[in-house]
Design a protein around this motif. Sequence first.
Motif, mmCIF file in Angstrom:
data_model
loop_
_atom_site.group_PDB
_atom_site.id
_atom_site.type_symbol
_atom_site.label_atom_id
_atom_site.label_comp_id
_atom_site.label_asym_id
_atom_site.label_seq_id
_atom_site.Cartn_x
_atom_site.Cartn_y
_atom_site.Cartn_z
ATOM 1 N N PHE A 268 0.826 -1.208 0.000
ATOM 2 C CA PHE A 268 0.000 0.000 0.000
ATOM 3 C C PHE A 268 0.861 1.258 0.000
ATOM 4 C CE2 PHE A 268 -4.601 -0.712 1.159
ATOM 5 C CZ PHE A 268 -4.619 -2.051 0.847
ATOM 6 N N ASN B 147 -3.423 3.442 -2.928
ATOM 7 C CA ASN B 147 -4.590 3.472 -2.043
ATOM 8 C C ASN B 147 -5.279 4.831 -2.119
ATOM 9 O OD1 ASN B 147 -6.369 2.923 0.125
ATOM 10 N ND2 ASN B 147 -4.930 3.867 1.567
ATOM 11 N N PRO C 189 -4.207 -5.944 6.721
ATOM 12 C CA PRO C 189 -3.197 -5.110 7.373
ATOM 13 C C PRO C 189 -2.812 -5.578 8.772
ATOM 14 C CG PRO C 189 -5.354 -4.111 7.626
ATOM 15 C CD PRO C 189 -5.571 -5.362 6.839
ATOM 16 N N GLY D 162 -1.224 -3.504 11.790
ATOM 17 C CA GLY D 162 -0.965 -2.087 12.039
ATOM 18 C C GLY D 162 0.197 -1.776 12.961
ATOM 19 N N TRP E 76 -1.104 -7.679 3.177
ATOM 20 C CA TRP E 76 -0.782 -6.295 2.811
ATOM 21 C C TRP E 76 0.506 -5.877 3.514
ATOM 22 C CZ3 TRP E 76 -6.015 -3.268 3.868
ATOM 23 C CH2 TRP E 76 -7.049 -3.884 3.145
ATOM 24 N N LEU F 18 2.088 -2.395 4.754
ATOM 25 C CA LEU F 18 1.706 -0.985 4.941
ATOM 26 C C LEU F 18 2.936 -0.092 5.000
ATOM 27 C CD1 LEU F 18 -1.057 -1.258 7.690
ATOM 28 C CD2 LEU F 18 -1.284 -1.414 5.210
ATOM 29 N N HIS F 19 4.071 -0.703 5.278
ATOM 30 C CA HIS F 19 5.321 0.039 5.465
ATOM 31 C C HIS F 19 6.411 -0.818 4.813
ATOM 32 C CE1 HIS F 19 8.875 1.554 7.633
ATOM 33 N NE2 HIS F 19 8.166 2.642 7.894
#
Length: 356
Positions: A32, A57, A247, A249, A273, A275-276
């Motif tokens: 993402f 996204n 995700p 988090g 996913w 995210l980072h």
Amino acid sequence: MRSPKDFFAPLALGAPAPVREIPVTPSRMIHFFDPGNEKMAAKVPDLAKKVDVLLGNLEDAVRADRKEAARAGLVAIAKANDFGKTQLWTRVNSLDSPWVLDDLITLVTEIGDKLDVIMVPKVEGAQDIHYVDRLLAQLEARAGLTKPLLVHAILETASGVANVEEIAGASPRMQGISLGPADLAASRRMKTTRVGGGHPGYLVRTDPVGDDLTAGRTTYQQDLWHYTVARMVDACAMHGILPYYGPFGDIRDVVACEDQFRNAFLLGCVGAWSLHPVQIGIAKKVFSPSPSDVAWARRVIAEMGDGTGAVMIDGKMQDDASVKQCRVVAELADALAADDPELAAAYDAATKEALG
Ligand SMILES: CCC(=O)SCCNC(=O)CCNC(=O)[C@H](O)C(C)(C)COP(=O)(O)OP(=O)(O)OC[C@H]1O[C@@H](n2cnc3c(N)ncnc32)[C@H](O)[C@@H]1OP(=O)(O)O
Ligand SMILES: O=CC(=O)O
Ligand SMILES: [Mg+2]
């Protein structure tokens, strides 16, 4: 509901014919990024070499006053880059939002030939997929696209979970489903405040010893997402589409992230996913079978001959069902190794050692 005879008919005059089989290309991590965030966007060409899927996204995590910038950013990035084998996906805004219509019209018209998959959030039932299906067909026809866009649903509402089988089979465009634990927790009125992962309060405890209810009782944290992931995997397998964990988090907690991803992998998911950037390597490691598992799988396949009967290998009984599991692992390994010489070498070295 459409007649099964019409299932593969295009939904608009001039739209490309729907695919009959979902392409199974590596998608261990769906990375993402916010296309309107200049720092992230600048990293995209480099990240494209490291990930299986790049996802621009547009939905949650993009501020309301940055929605147009994100959409325009994705158009610009897609036009300016050729990502080779790396797939380009997008997550559009939810179907009840003021942005989704322009998301779909703009993206299909401007970069429909560059996009592989459109992720649709907060899907409640087959009706949501049917809406997107017809609209995409109209837009594809108008844009003169020759390859149909695929659709990916996020499983993140209680009604979506209740309807997951019909969602998975709602259209030949359905590529896969991701668990969305954050919105799902809210929709279910769960009392968590996290994005995926476990919770220390969700546990089982060993029985008391004697009258003391407090001493010596080990607790084991349980997986809040087991039921939903398992249901999602079954629905996807039944309809020949791909399941994903979504995700995680707690970016800092790379250890628990790996655990959550591995639970999903073992239950049948093909990816998760990221995210980072720090989560990319975790997903790659977890969703590529380990060299020792691949070596074992190849050994069982070799020793099982035509795949029927029963044999004993290292004290373990193998038969038709275990060789089928081994084929799942070996075929995934072959598909991943085809584009990754390092992985191919690791698998071959472990196999050589196992087969002697
Ligand atoms: C919860 C339900 C959902 O819907 S989850 C999906 C929606 N959420 C997202 O897409 C979040 C995507 N990730 C992010 O926004 C960021 O990674 C968050 C979590 C805010 C952390 O960002 P930040 O504080 O900048 O982290 P950092 O300083 O460690 O970043 C280091 C450099 O890497 C960059 N970076 C960060 N994340 C990404 C990413 N996903 N893709 C590409 N680049 C990324 C940062 O911009 C930062 O760059 P630089 O070193 O300053 O140039
Ligand atoms: O969109 C993902 C989620 O967990 O919510
Ligand atoms: Mg969500």
